[in-house]
Design a protein around this motif. Structure first.
Motif, PDB file in Angstrom:
ATOM      1  N   UNK A  30       0.817  -1.213   0.000  1.00 42.27           N
ATOM      2  CA  UNK A  30       0.000   0.000   0.000  1.00 42.27           C
ATOM      3  C   UNK A  30       0.853   1.266   0.000  1.00 42.27           C
ATOM      4  N   UNK A  31       1.957   1.247   0.758  1.00 49.19           N
ATOM      5  CA  UNK A  31       2.764   2.444   0.913  1.00 49.19           C
ATOM      6  C   UNK A  31       3.997   2.471   0.003  1.00 49.19           C
ATOM      7  N   UNK A  32       4.267   1.347  -0.644  1.00 44.25           N
ATOM      8  CA  UNK A  32       5.410   1.300  -1.552  1.00 44.25           C
ATOM      9  C   UNK A  32       6.734   1.031  -0.873  1.00 44.25           C
ATOM     10  N   UNK A  33       6.719   1.008   0.456  1.00 40.98           N
ATOM     11  CA  UNK A  33       7.944   0.743   1.205  1.00 40.98           C
ATOM     12  C   UNK A  33       7.586   0.533   2.678  1.00 40.98           C
ATOM     13  N   UNK A  34       8.556   0.038   3.437  1.00 45.45           N
ATOM     14  CA  UNK A  34       8.392  -0.015   4.887  1.00 45.45           C
ATOM     15  C   UNK A  34       8.791   1.347   5.440  1.00 45.45           C
TER      16      UNK A  34
END
Length: 216
Positions: free
Chosen positions: A98-102
């Protein structure tokens, strides 16, 4: 375990009835000197590197891997639908998509996240000053139990993380208000929960990774 950290994880108690019903259920915990602070560059870079490992195909197959599958099975046994209440490793995998990264938050949250990503075993952190000397464990609630020192009464039969004095958290759920790691915290109690099908060494490794990350 590393001598530098002097990390000595302790096995927590599991209520006898729960041990009989869920033979692999365990809680290991350790207390470490650490505090909430911004994550150093090394941890942020580690999260970026881990983000690159998680792409669409790997996230989709997460639930078929042995450790996430073991937690999914346990969730079903305690009446939780793992497709509605996702197991921790699946939750962070979906968040990554969802966010494209941690996303980095602070050293404590990042350490917990790294331990979960690396091992599949969830770790939680509470202020160790709230923990009774007898240590943490897993039990079912009885009439009159409350979540921490709040007025929120808990129904009987709920699975919780507790010590001899009080309930610190719902199992795989919320930590009691005021018991989490705060700005004033200088000693953190880390606890990891294992279930049947999760090797003990992975539970121990999750605690070690988390404690190590806190001291970067």
């Amino acid at each position: 375990m590393t001598d530098e950290l002097d990390l000595r994880a302790a096995p927590g108690f599991v209520e006898p009835e729960l041990r009989d019903e869920f033979p692999g259920l365990r809680l290991d915990w350790v207390s470490v000197e650490a505090r909430r602070r911004p994550s150093p560059p090394q941890l942020k870079e580690r999260l970026r590197s881990l983000s690159n490992r998680y792409r669409g195909a790997s996230v989709i197959t997460t639930r078929t891997q042995p450790i996430p599958h073991a937690y999914r099975t346990f969730f079903r046994h305690i009446g939780l639908d793992p497709d509605a209440s996702r197991v921790p490793s699946e939750e962070v995998a979906v968040s990554r998509l969802l966010h494209g990264q941690f996303r980095s938050r602070d050293v404590v949250q990042d350490a917990l996240l790294i331990a979960l990503i690396e091992t599949g075993v969830p770790v939680w952190a509470i202020d160790a000053d709230h923990v009774d000397a007898g240590g943490l464990g897993i039990r079912t609630t009885v009439e009159g139990d409350r979540l921490g020192s709040t007025d929120y009464g808990l129904p009987s039969g709920r699975l919780v993380v507790a010590d001899a004095r009080c309930v610190h958290a719902l199992l795989f759920g919320d930590i009691a208000p005021g018991h989490g790691v705060a700005a004033r915290t200088r000693r953190i109690a880390l606890f990891a929960v294992g279930v049947e099908g999760v090797p003990v060494i992975h539970v121990e490794e999750a605690l070690w990774i988390c404690a190590e990350a806190l001291h970067v």
